[in-house]
Design a protein around this motif. Structure first.
Motif: not given
Length: 179
Positions: A120-123, A31-34, A174-176, A151-152
């Motif tokens: 953005g959002v990361v999950i 997450a931190a990398d993204w 891992f979804a961004t 596809p979001a």
């Protein structure tokens, strides 16, 4: 039955967790990398949804040197029920690591985070293609597949649990998502 958290039940759940930070840190670092690649700066706000023991905050500050505003949201911190929680304000990023599988209303939560995210959002969530999501934790109520997020979201399969529960295959999604 839907798991409705209270502060006491969340504390009990976290108290039952074992293992070292280093084992869990692989998802925080992803997450931190993204976040970093997406332009995270010291004047930005990150909302950690389902923050637990706030280890993402530790990772961002201790390992990445970030000094921005971190807002933890968690049943064990503030008694919030994430099934019906709406972010009260905008933030640059929303992060929800290993939480949506606990929620019957996870799609609505994701939409609400997207509406309030400036960048953005990361999950992340266990990978039901390789892992028995419901069987791995009694508080898991739903399996979330890659197709449920696409596809979001840009979705990749990762190994966040050491492959122990997945015979060595990627055990997490891992979804961004970016504006």
């Amino acid at each position: 039955m839907t798991w409705t958290p209270t502060i006491q039940s969340c504390d009990s759940y976290l108290d039952d967790r074992t293992g070292k930070y280093e084992f869990r840190a692989v998802r925080y670092r992803a997450a931190a990398d993204w976040l970093t690649a997406s332009g995270l700066t010291h004047d930005m706000t990150v909302v950690d949804v389902g923050a637990g023991m706030t280890e993402l905050d530790y990772c961002l500050r201790a390992e990445y040197g970030w000094r921005g505003r971190y807002i933890p949201v968690d049943g064990g911190i503030d008694g919030v029920n994430l099934n019906d929680w709406t972010p009260p304000r905008e933030a640059h990023f929303f992060v929800a690591l290993e939480i949506i599988e606990h929620l019957s209303n996870w799609r609505d939560l994701i939409e609400r985070m997207q509406e309030k995210a400036l960048i953005g959002v990361v999950i992340s969530t266990p990978n039901p293609r390789t892992t028995d999501v419901i069987g791995m934790d009694p508080t898991h109520v739903v399996e979330v597949f890659s197709a449920d997020l696409e596809p979001a979201f840009q979705v990749s399969e990762e190994t966040f649990y050491g492959g122990v529960l997945s015979n060595g295959e990627p055990d997490a999604l891992f979804a961004t998502w970016r504006h």
